[in-house]
Design an enzyme around this catalytic site. Structure first.
Site, PDB file in Angstrom:
ATOM      1  N   ASN A  61       0.824  -1.212   0.000  1.00 35.35           N
ATOM      2  CA  ASN A  61       0.000   0.000   0.000  1.00 35.35           C
ATOM      3  C   ASN A  61       0.853   1.255   0.000  1.00 35.35           C
ATOM      4  O   ASN A  61       0.598   2.206  -0.744  1.00 35.35           O
ATOM      5  CB  ASN A  61      -0.919   0.008   1.222  1.00 35.35           C
ATOM      6  CG  ASN A  61      -2.113  -0.914   1.081  1.00 35.35           C
ATOM      7  OD1 ASN A  61      -2.371  -1.451   0.008  1.00 35.35           O
ATOM      8  ND2 ASN A  61      -2.836  -1.121   2.163  1.00 35.35           N
ATOM      9  N   ARG A  89      -9.659  -4.398 -14.799  1.00 32.94           N
ATOM     10  CA  ARG A  89      -8.539  -5.223 -14.330  1.00 32.94           C
ATOM     11  C   ARG A  89      -8.998  -6.678 -14.410  1.00 32.94           C
ATOM     12  O   ARG A  89      -9.914  -7.076 -13.701  1.00 32.94           O
ATOM     13  CB  ARG A  89      -8.149  -4.872 -12.885  1.00 32.94           C
ATOM     14  CG  ARG A  89      -7.748  -3.419 -12.679  1.00 32.94           C
ATOM     15  CD  ARG A  89      -7.240  -3.216 -11.246  1.00 32.94           C
ATOM     16  NE  ARG A  89      -7.148  -1.814 -10.892  1.00 32.94           N
ATOM     17  CZ  ARG A  89      -6.107  -1.026 -11.145  1.00 32.94           C
ATOM     18  NH1 ARG A  89      -5.074  -1.519 -11.784  1.00 32.94           N
ATOM     19  NH2 ARG A  89      -6.094   0.239 -10.765  1.00 32.94           N
ATOM     20  N   HIS A  96     -14.582   2.859 -15.686  1.00 30.03           N
ATOM     21  CA  HIS A  96     -14.455   2.055 -14.464  1.00 30.03           C
ATOM     22  C   HIS A  96     -15.709   1.233 -14.197  1.00 30.03           C
ATOM     23  O   HIS A  96     -15.752   0.437 -13.265  1.00 30.03           O
ATOM     24  CB  HIS A  96     -14.167   3.005 -13.285  1.00 30.03           C
ATOM     25  CG  HIS A  96     -13.692   2.342 -12.042  1.00 30.03           C
ATOM     26  ND1 HIS A  96     -14.457   2.283 -10.891  1.00 30.03           N
ATOM     27  CD2 HIS A  96     -12.538   1.689 -11.758  1.00 30.03           C
ATOM     28  CE1 HIS A  96     -13.780   1.647  -9.951  1.00 30.03           C
ATOM     29  NE2 HIS A  96     -12.619   1.267 -10.447  1.00 30.03           N
ATOM     30  N   TYR A 124     -11.581 -10.222  -2.703  1.00 29.79           N
ATOM     31  CA  TYR A 124     -12.329  -8.974  -2.556  1.00 29.79           C
ATOM     32  C   TYR A 124     -13.806  -9.291  -2.352  1.00 29.79           C
ATOM     33  O   TYR A 124     -14.372 -10.147  -3.033  1.00 29.79           O
ATOM     34  CB  TYR A 124     -12.212  -8.093  -3.805  1.00 29.79           C
ATOM     35  CG  TYR A 124     -10.860  -7.499  -4.082  1.00 29.79           C
ATOM     36  CD1 TYR A 124      -9.711  -7.936  -3.426  1.00 29.79           C
ATOM     37  CD2 TYR A 124     -10.717  -6.484  -5.022  1.00 29.79           C
ATOM     38  CE1 TYR A 124      -8.480  -7.386  -3.693  1.00 29.79           C
ATOM     39  CE2 TYR A 124      -9.485  -5.920  -5.306  1.00 29.79           C
ATOM     40  CZ  TYR A 124      -8.364  -6.380  -4.640  1.00 29.79           C
ATOM     41  OH  TYR A 124      -7.139  -5.830  -4.917  1.00 29.79           O
ATOM     42  N   ARG A 155     -14.215   1.803   4.044  1.00 23.15           N
ATOM     43  CA  ARG A 155     -13.013   0.990   4.247  1.00 23.15           C
ATOM     44  C   ARG A 155     -11.746   1.833   4.343  1.00 23.15           C
ATOM     45  O   ARG A 155     -10.887   1.586   5.165  1.00 23.15           O
ATOM     46  CB  ARG A 155     -12.855  -0.003   3.079  1.00 23.15           C
ATOM     47  CG  ARG A 155     -11.716  -0.989   3.279  1.00 23.15           C
ATOM     48  CD  ARG A 155     -11.338  -1.671   1.988  1.00 23.15           C
ATOM     49  NE  ARG A 155     -10.499  -0.833   1.140  1.00 23.15           N
ATOM     50  CZ  ARG A 155     -10.499  -0.859  -0.175  1.00 23.15           C
ATOM     51  NH1 ARG A 155     -11.325  -1.642  -0.822  1.00 23.15           N
ATOM     52  NH2 ARG A 155      -9.691  -0.077  -0.867  1.00 23.15           N
ATOM     53  N   ARG A 210      -4.288   2.098 -13.714  1.00 26.94           N
ATOM     54  CA  ARG A 210      -2.921   2.277 -13.229  1.00 26.94           C
ATOM     55  C   ARG A 210      -2.315   0.985 -12.703  1.00 26.94           C
ATOM     56  O   ARG A 210      -2.941   0.251 -11.947  1.00 26.94           O
ATOM     57  CB  ARG A 210      -2.879   3.351 -12.137  1.00 26.94           C
ATOM     58  CG  ARG A 210      -1.457   3.661 -11.674  1.00 26.94           C
ATOM     59  CD  ARG A 210      -1.402   4.729 -10.610  1.00 26.94           C
ATOM     60  NE  ARG A 210      -1.576   6.050 -11.166  1.00 26.94           N
ATOM     61  CZ  ARG A 210      -2.541   6.899 -10.813  1.00 26.94           C
ATOM     62  NH1 ARG A 210      -3.441   6.522  -9.922  1.00 26.94           N
ATOM     63  NH2 ARG A 210      -2.617   8.095 -11.346  1.00 26.94           N
ATOM     64  N   HIS A 270     -14.919  -4.255  -0.786  1.00 30.32           N
ATOM     65  CA  HIS A 270     -14.846  -3.524  -2.054  1.00 30.32           C
ATOM     66  C   HIS A 270     -16.210  -3.127  -2.605  1.00 30.32           C
ATOM     67  O   HIS A 270     -16.303  -2.344  -3.543  1.00 30.32           O
ATOM     68  CB  HIS A 270     -14.102  -4.399  -3.081  1.00 30.32           C
ATOM     69  CG  HIS A 270     -13.632  -3.679  -4.291  1.00 30.32           C
ATOM     70  ND1 HIS A 270     -14.207  -3.861  -5.534  1.00 30.32           N
ATOM     71  CD2 HIS A 270     -12.640  -2.775  -4.471  1.00 30.32           C
ATOM     72  CE1 HIS A 270     -13.589  -3.109  -6.416  1.00 30.32           C
ATOM     73  NE2 HIS A 270     -12.642  -2.439  -5.802  1.00 30.32           N
TER      74      HIS A 270
END
Length: 708
Positions: free
Chosen positions: A43, A380, A440, A473, A569, A410, A597
């Site tokens: 992170n 992703r 997204h 997730y 979160r 990214r 998530h």
């Protein structure tokens, strides 16, 4: 002075502190504590590359600019450094003083070079000579051009001293003693970091680290010199690049340029371990780093290097007990879903439920002769994706397949470029996103011919189409054959793949066009319907909350008496619990074995409640600069299911924290009268019970009579 907004970056560091809190918790299995320590490191790596880098650039471009919390770039960097140093220092204290010794007590023993037995010395020396030494390339630093140090690449550094009476080639070339002889050695990424040692009858396992072996035998790289200092380090470079969106047909080349720039950009931060009285200041000067940018730790530099221990028999015993991913009881495991979805919507809750239905949905469509077309977004997707394979097969089977592959995701740019090229070769129509907007949204539509008519089936989700992260997730998604939902899906794909003008969608709200205004309108509606004995209610779960307009609207709602319950979160810039501003707002956060998530939004609406799922958080980047989708839950059974899930998240008193008005997150601890409630475990047991009950019930088969 009343604080209205917390600083975004400091709030993010507090999220990482909550992750560290899990690593410090001795009730967690030991390997899972190691996993949380590793997450802290990964992170922070991304944080320095992206967020800190952007503030450093702002400090140069506009040093007096203040963020929404009132801090200048310089003050932000100082406070970030101070708090990040505290968290990282505690992280490594936990690793070296707590986790490593406990691993040893349980049979996974880390052996430092000074403690190698004679046999271990012989083993590591032989390994260095035969397997490591040939791959190492020492680089001089006294050249006109300083050696390039790659982004996030582990390096060893050695301070050398010539042995008296021996003159090296470099001495002949340089002809002076007035410089530090420091050599840099990039560590090849392909070498395993954990090295298992011969144990001489020890019942457990003993291991060394690659770093230790290179440090111990690194002198062999420098004949004629002795080594006076050794240090391992990696640097984070600026990775916050925007691609040239005007590249036209060369957009992929422009994305590839971004990947190159990431390796050549300015250094932002250094992590290091080992000696370094001479090496460290030398590197700081060469790299332009200050004291605040350097994070020196004692011992193992990267906790993630130890995660290989998870795969041992001992490691398995020190991990979480296995939680099965149950196949949804509402979906058939063999037959296609078409007939089921015509009857009702189906909710999928991963990872408690298996992600296999999504893969099967696409795979069935690829092979079904009635399917005419498949359209989906890919943000992703992960490596070796069965979803990509199914899309390629569908295209080869003659179906029209359209995939919107977001190349600007990214740190997944390189992989997505490869997927886009592979899909194109298979005959898939590949769209490379929209200019200046990341796509997204997570949506899939299948168009099928049935009885001389066209039927559309939609899958829409809060998480990516990635089977691997779907095991880690927590996300929600919806399968639906609702034709009004399908109409909105059709409008969405026409908009993002072609030249369609903005169209009114009946149920979908799309950022950056209508989602923010819809959210603000629903908050205002709760305000308007509060009073005369009625109290508005907003319950929302998301990853982060940073949008100034949305936060201001929540403050207005709180002042009007609306009760607001937020489960955040990560980052939360809203300040809760302040009289006259936010006393009706409660903010909690859960960090547990699965990464939370899902985005769920509930509005009481005067007794006619509405419930939404979304791909977007309430952040500026999501609502203003990305293509996102928010969609309502219309099926009454699914509505009840999602609301129950949302309520469970606010019952947790085991792995949750509550945010106070000072910005401190306090762990929620049990009262004497309370029983432990762990949201993720409650959810797991719920799906386990449901699957076991379905397995016990007799299967009813129906015979369909067909007219001859």
């Amino acid at each position: 002075m009343e604080v209205k907004f917390f600083n975004r970056e400091l709030s993010w560091i507090e999220f990482n502190a909550r992750v560290l809190h899990q690593a410090l918790n001795k009730n967690q299995p030991l390997i899972e504590r190691l996993q949380f320590l590793s997450i802290v490191s990964s992170n922070f790596d991304e944080f320095f590359q992206v967020r800190v880098a952007s503030i450093k650039r702002l400090q140069i471009a506009d040093p007096q600019q203040r963020d929404i919390s009132g801090l200048t770039p310089e003050v932000q960097l100082k406070q970030i450094s101070a708090r990040a140093h505290q968290v990282i220092r505690r992280q490594h204290e936990c690793l070296m003083s707590d986790v490593i010794p406990e691993l040893g007590d349980k049979g996974l023993v880390y052996i430092a070079p000074s403690a190698y037995t004679l046999r271990q010395n012989e083993f590591t020396q032989s390994m260095f000579v035969s397997e490591i030494y040939p791959l190492l390339t020492p680089l001089r630093t006294d050249t006109e051009v300083f050696p390039h140090i790659g982004n996030m690449t582990l390096h060893a550094a050695f301070l050398l001293k010539p042995i008296a009476g021996i003159k090296s080639v470099s001495e002949e070339l340089k002809g002076s003693d007035d410089f530090p002889r420091i050599a840099l050695v990039p560590i090849p990424a392909g070498l395993p970091r954990v090295v298992w040692l011969p144990t001489d009858g020890f019942k457990g396992k003993q291991f060394a680290l690659l770093d230790d072996i290179i440090e111990k035998y690194g002198t062999r790289l420098f004949p004629g010199f002795t080594v006076e200092e050794r240090m391992f380090f990696k640097i984070a470079r600026d990775a916050d690049f925007a691609v040239d969106e005007d590249s036209g047909s060369n957009f992929i080349h422009a994305m590839e340029d971004v990947l190159v720039q990431r390796q050549l950009s300015f250094p932002v931060q250094m992590s290091c371990s080992g000696e370094g009285n001479t090496i460290l200041p030398f590197l700081m000067e060469k790299l332009g780093l200050g004291e605040d940018d350097v994070y020196k730790v004692d011992g193992i530099l990267d906790p993630g290097a130890l995660l290989e221990l998870r795969d041992t028999d001992e490691g398995v015993k020190m991990s979480y007990p296995e939680w099965q991913h149950y196949y949804p009881v509402t979906l058939p495991e063999t037959d296609p879903y078409w007939d089921i979805l015509k009857q009702h919507d189906v909710l999928l809750h991963v990872p408690y439920e298996s992600y296999q239905p999504v893969i099967k949905f696409i795979s069935d469509a690829a092979d079904d002769p009635g399917v005419l077309a498949i359209k989906m977004t890919l943000y992703r997707t992960g490596r070796d994706s069965p979803i990509v394979s199914a899309l390629e097969r569908a295209a080869r089977n003659g179906k029209q397949v359209t995939a919107l592959v977001e190349l600007k995701a990214r740190f997944d740019e390189e992989r997505n470029i490869a997927w886009a090229n592979e899909l194109s070769k298979a005959g898939v129509i590949v769209i490379h996103g929209l200019v200046n907007l990341k796509v997204h949204a997570k949506i899939l539509m299948i168009i099928r011919r049935e009885n001389d008519s066209i039927r559309r089936y939609v899958h829409i989700a809060t998480g990516n189409y990635n089977p691997k992260t779907a095991k880690l997730y927590s996300d929600l998604s919806l399968f639906s054959a609702n034709q009004e939902i399908a109409n909105d899906a059709t409008s969405f794909f026409n908009l993002v793949t072609g030249y369609s003008t903005l169209q009114t969608m009946k149920y979908f709200s799309m950022a950056p066009v209508t989602m923010k205004s819809r959210i603000l309108a629903m908050i205002q509606r709760e305000i308007d319907r509060t009073g005369a004995g009625c109290q508005g209610l907003i319950i929302a779960k998301m990853n982060s909350l940073t949008h100034e307009e949305v936060i201001a609207a929540l403050y207005r709602a709180s002042r009007a008496g609306v009760k607001i319950m937020l489960n955040i979160r990560g980052i939360c810039m809203l300040v809760p619990g302040v009289k006259g501003m936010s006393e009706n707002i409660k903010v909690v956060s859960i960090v547990d074995r699965y990464l939370e998530h899902s985005r769920i939004f509930y509005f009481l609406n005067g007794g006619n409640p509405e419930l939404y799922l979304a791909s977007a958080d309430w952040m500026s980047r999501n609502l203003d600069r990305r293509i996102e989708l928010m969609f309502p839950i219309l099926d009454p059974h699914v509505f009840t299911e999602v609301k129950n899930i949302l309520d469970i998240y606010f019952e947790d008193n085991t792995n949750s924290h509550t945010l106070g008005p000072t910005g401190a997150w306090m762990p929620n601890e049990l009262n004497d009268s309370e029983s432990p409630k762990r949201a993720q475990e409650i959810l797991y047991r719920k799906y386990k019970h449901r699957a076991e009950k379905a397995a016990r019930e007799p299967k009813i088969e129906f015979t369909v009579r067909r007219k001859n």
